[in-house]
Design a protein around this motif. Structure first.
Motif, PDB file in Angstrom:
ATOM      1  N   GLY A 195     -26.455 -15.075  -2.636  1.00 41.06           N
ATOM      2  CA  GLY A 195     -25.005 -14.977  -2.636  1.00 41.06           C
ATOM      3  C   GLY A 195     -24.322 -15.755  -1.527  1.00 41.06           C
ATOM      4  O   GLY A 195     -23.316 -15.305  -0.995  1.00 41.06           O
ATOM      5  N   GLY A 196     -24.842 -16.892  -1.167  1.00 40.94           N
ATOM      6  CA  GLY A 196     -24.232 -17.706  -0.125  1.00 40.94           C
ATOM      7  C   GLY A 196     -24.665 -17.348   1.286  1.00 40.94           C
ATOM      8  O   GLY A 196     -24.246 -17.980   2.238  1.00 40.94           O
ATOM      9  N   SER A 197     -25.482 -16.309   1.444  1.00 42.29           N
ATOM     10  CA  SER A 197     -25.989 -15.914   2.759  1.00 42.29           C
ATOM     11  C   SER A 197     -27.436 -16.351   2.902  1.00 42.29           C
ATOM     12  O   SER A 197     -28.192 -16.341   1.933  1.00 42.29           O
ATOM     13  CB  SER A 197     -25.915 -14.399   2.932  1.00 42.29           C
ATOM     14  N   THR A 198     -27.797 -16.721   4.117  1.00 38.27           N
ATOM     15  CA  THR A 198     -29.163 -17.148   4.406  1.00 38.27           C
ATOM     16  C   THR A 198     -29.653 -16.449   5.666  1.00 38.27           C
ATOM     17  O   THR A 198     -28.910 -16.355   6.644  1.00 38.27           O
ATOM     18  CB  THR A 198     -29.225 -18.669   4.636  1.00 38.27           C
ATOM     19  N   ILE A 199     -30.885 -15.965   5.625  1.00 41.26           N
ATOM     20  CA  ILE A 199     -31.528 -15.410   6.816  1.00 41.26           C
ATOM     21  C   ILE A 199     -32.861 -16.124   6.969  1.00 41.26           C
ATOM     22  O   ILE A 199     -33.707 -16.092   6.077  1.00 41.26           O
ATOM     23  CB  ILE A 199     -31.751 -13.890   6.709  1.00 41.26           C
ATOM     24  N   GLN A 200     -33.020 -16.807   8.088  1.00 38.08           N
ATOM     25  CA  GLN A 200     -34.240 -17.561   8.396  1.00 38.08           C
ATOM     26  C   GLN A 200     -34.969 -16.860   9.531  1.00 38.08           C
ATOM     27  O   GLN A 200     -34.374 -16.544  10.551  1.00 38.08           O
ATOM     28  CB  GLN A 200     -33.888 -18.986   8.819  1.00 38.08           C
ATOM     29  N   THR A 201     -36.264 -16.616   9.348  1.00 34.45           N
ATOM     30  CA  THR A 201     -37.091 -16.041  10.399  1.00 34.45           C
ATOM     31  C   THR A 201     -37.769 -17.165  11.170  1.00 34.45           C
ATOM     32  O   THR A 201     -38.300 -18.097  10.574  1.00 34.45           O
ATOM     33  CB  THR A 201     -38.171 -15.118   9.792  1.00 34.45           C
ATOM     34  N   GLN A 235     -39.510 -12.754  17.738  1.00 36.39           N
ATOM     35  CA  GLN A 235     -39.099 -13.086  16.386  1.00 36.39           C
ATOM     36  C   GLN A 235     -37.582 -13.199  16.377  1.00 36.39           C
ATOM     37  O   GLN A 235     -36.877 -12.328  16.911  1.00 36.39           O
ATOM     38  CB  GLN A 235     -39.533 -12.035  15.382  1.00 36.39           C
ATOM     39  N   LEU A 236     -37.091 -14.270  15.785  1.00 40.42           N
ATOM     40  CA  LEU A 236     -35.664 -14.553  15.721  1.00 40.42           C
ATOM     41  C   LEU A 236     -35.222 -14.534  14.269  1.00 40.42           C
ATOM     42  O   LEU A 236     -35.851 -15.158  13.413  1.00 40.42           O
ATOM     43  CB  LEU A 236     -35.405 -15.931  16.340  1.00 40.42           C
ATOM     44  N   LYS A 237     -34.147 -13.791  14.008  1.00 33.76           N
ATOM     45  CA  LYS A 237     -33.517 -13.793  12.687  1.00 33.76           C
ATOM     46  C   LYS A 237     -32.217 -14.559  12.831  1.00 33.76           C
ATOM     47  O   LYS A 237     -31.297 -14.130  13.520  1.00 33.76           O
ATOM     48  CB  LYS A 237     -33.227 -12.366  12.196  1.00 33.76           C
ATOM     49  N   ALA A 238     -32.166 -15.721  12.209  1.00 33.22           N
ATOM     50  CA  ALA A 238     -30.960 -16.543  12.202  1.00 33.22           C
ATOM     51  C   ALA A 238     -30.258 -16.286  10.881  1.00 33.22           C
ATOM     52  O   ALA A 238     -30.838 -16.514   9.822  1.00 33.22           O
ATOM     53  CB  ALA A 238     -31.337 -18.019  12.335  1.00 33.22           C
ATOM     54  N   SER A 239     -29.035 -15.755  10.930  1.00 27.79           N
ATOM     55  CA  SER A 239     -28.347 -15.411   9.687  1.00 27.79           C
ATOM     56  C   SER A 239     -27.019 -16.143   9.570  1.00 27.79           C
ATOM     57  O   SER A 239     -26.259 -16.237  10.528  1.00 27.79           O
ATOM     58  CB  SER A 239     -28.139 -13.899   9.582  1.00 27.79           C
ATOM     59  N   VAL A 276     -22.063 -15.974  11.706  1.00 23.99           N
ATOM     60  CA  VAL A 276     -23.362 -16.578  11.970  1.00 23.99           C
ATOM     61  C   VAL A 276     -23.917 -15.883  13.204  1.00 23.99           C
ATOM     62  O   VAL A 276     -23.260 -15.833  14.243  1.00 23.99           O
ATOM     63  CB  VAL A 276     -23.258 -18.103  12.199  1.00 23.99           C
ATOM     64  N   MET A 277     -25.119 -15.307  13.074  1.00 21.83           N
ATOM     65  CA  MET A 277     -25.720 -14.554  14.175  1.00 21.83           C
ATOM     66  C   MET A 277     -27.169 -14.965  14.380  1.00 21.83           C
ATOM     67  O   MET A 277     -27.859 -15.337  13.426  1.00 21.83           O
ATOM     68  CB  MET A 277     -25.695 -13.050  13.870  1.00 21.83           C
TER      69      MET A 277
END
Length: 179
Positions: A127-133, A140-144, A154-155
Motif C-alpha cells: 500500500g505504498g509503505s516500505t519497511i527495509q530491515t 537491527q535497523l528498521k527503515a520505514s 519516514v522513520m
C-alpha cells in the motif's frame, strides 16, 4: 507521552522479531557484515569488524549522516527514545514534508547505510509503505517509508540484540503493560 509508549512498544516488537527471525529468516548474516563507506573509527561510524561493539551513538551518527546526505532533515517533534533504553535503541524520524522527493531520499538513505556496512535483509512493501530491515553486528535497523498519500512519515528505528538490551526491552514492555 502516548507516542513515547508506542515507540517503546514498537522497539520491543522490532527486537522480538529480530530475535525470532534472525537465524532462519532471509536477513541472516548481520554479524558477518563488512564495513565501508566514509565513516572512520574516530567518528564513531562503526569501523569495528562486522559492527561488533557498535554503540547507539555510532548508529545514530550513521543514520543521521546517511539521511541528511540523502536530503532529509530530522523531525524536531519526533519522540525521544524512552528512558533507560538509550544505549539499546536509536530512533531517527525524518521530516518527510521538507524532502523534495521523500521516496528517493529514503532509497538513497538505505543505499548509503549499505555502503557504511549495513547488510540489507527482509523488505516488506504494501500500500505504498516500505519497511527495509538492515543489520550490522548486534544491531537491527528498521527503515520505514510511509510517504505516499497525505501522511508522510519516514522513520529509522535501530535496536541492539545483546542480552543486556534484551533484558531492558523486556522490562520496558512489562512496565508498559502495567500502565
Amino acid at each position: 507521552m502516548r507516542k513515547a509508549k508506542w515507540l517503546a512498544a514498537a522497539a520491543g516488537v522490532v527486537f522480538l522479531v529480530a530475535g525470532c527471525g534472525s537465524n532462519g529468516g532471509s536477513d541472516k548474516g548481520g554479524s558477518s557484515a563488512t564495513t565501508g563507506g566514509s565513516a572512520s573509527a574516530g567518528s564513531g561510524g562503526g569501523s569495528e569488524a562486522g559492527g561488533e561493539g557498535l554503540t547507539a551513538e555510532a548508529v545514530k551518527t550513521q543514520i543521521e549522516t546517511a539521511a541528511t546526505g540523502a536530503g532529509f532533515v530530522q523531525d524536531a517533534t519526533g519522540d525521544p527514545v524512552p528512558a533507560g533504553l538509550e544505549k539499546c535503541m536509536v530512533s531517527w524520524t525524518a521530516d518527510a514534508e521538507k524532502a523534495s522527493d521523500p521516496k528517493k531520499s529514503y532509497t538513497d538513505t538505505v543505499g548509503a547505510l549499505g555502503k557504511d556496512g549495513w547488510k540489507t535483509g527482509q523488505n516488506f512493501s504494501q500500500g505504498g509503505s516500505t519497511i527495509q530491515t538492515l543489520t550490522q553486528g548486534t544491531w537491527q535497523l528498521k527503515a520505514s517509508d510511509h510517504s505516499m498519500g497525505a501522511l508522510k512519515m519516514v522513520m529509522f528505528i535501530a535496536t541492539d540484540a545483546t542480552p543486556e538490551c534484551e533484558a531492558l526491552f523486556k522490562a520496558d514492555l512489562e512496565k508498559n503493560k502495567k500502565s
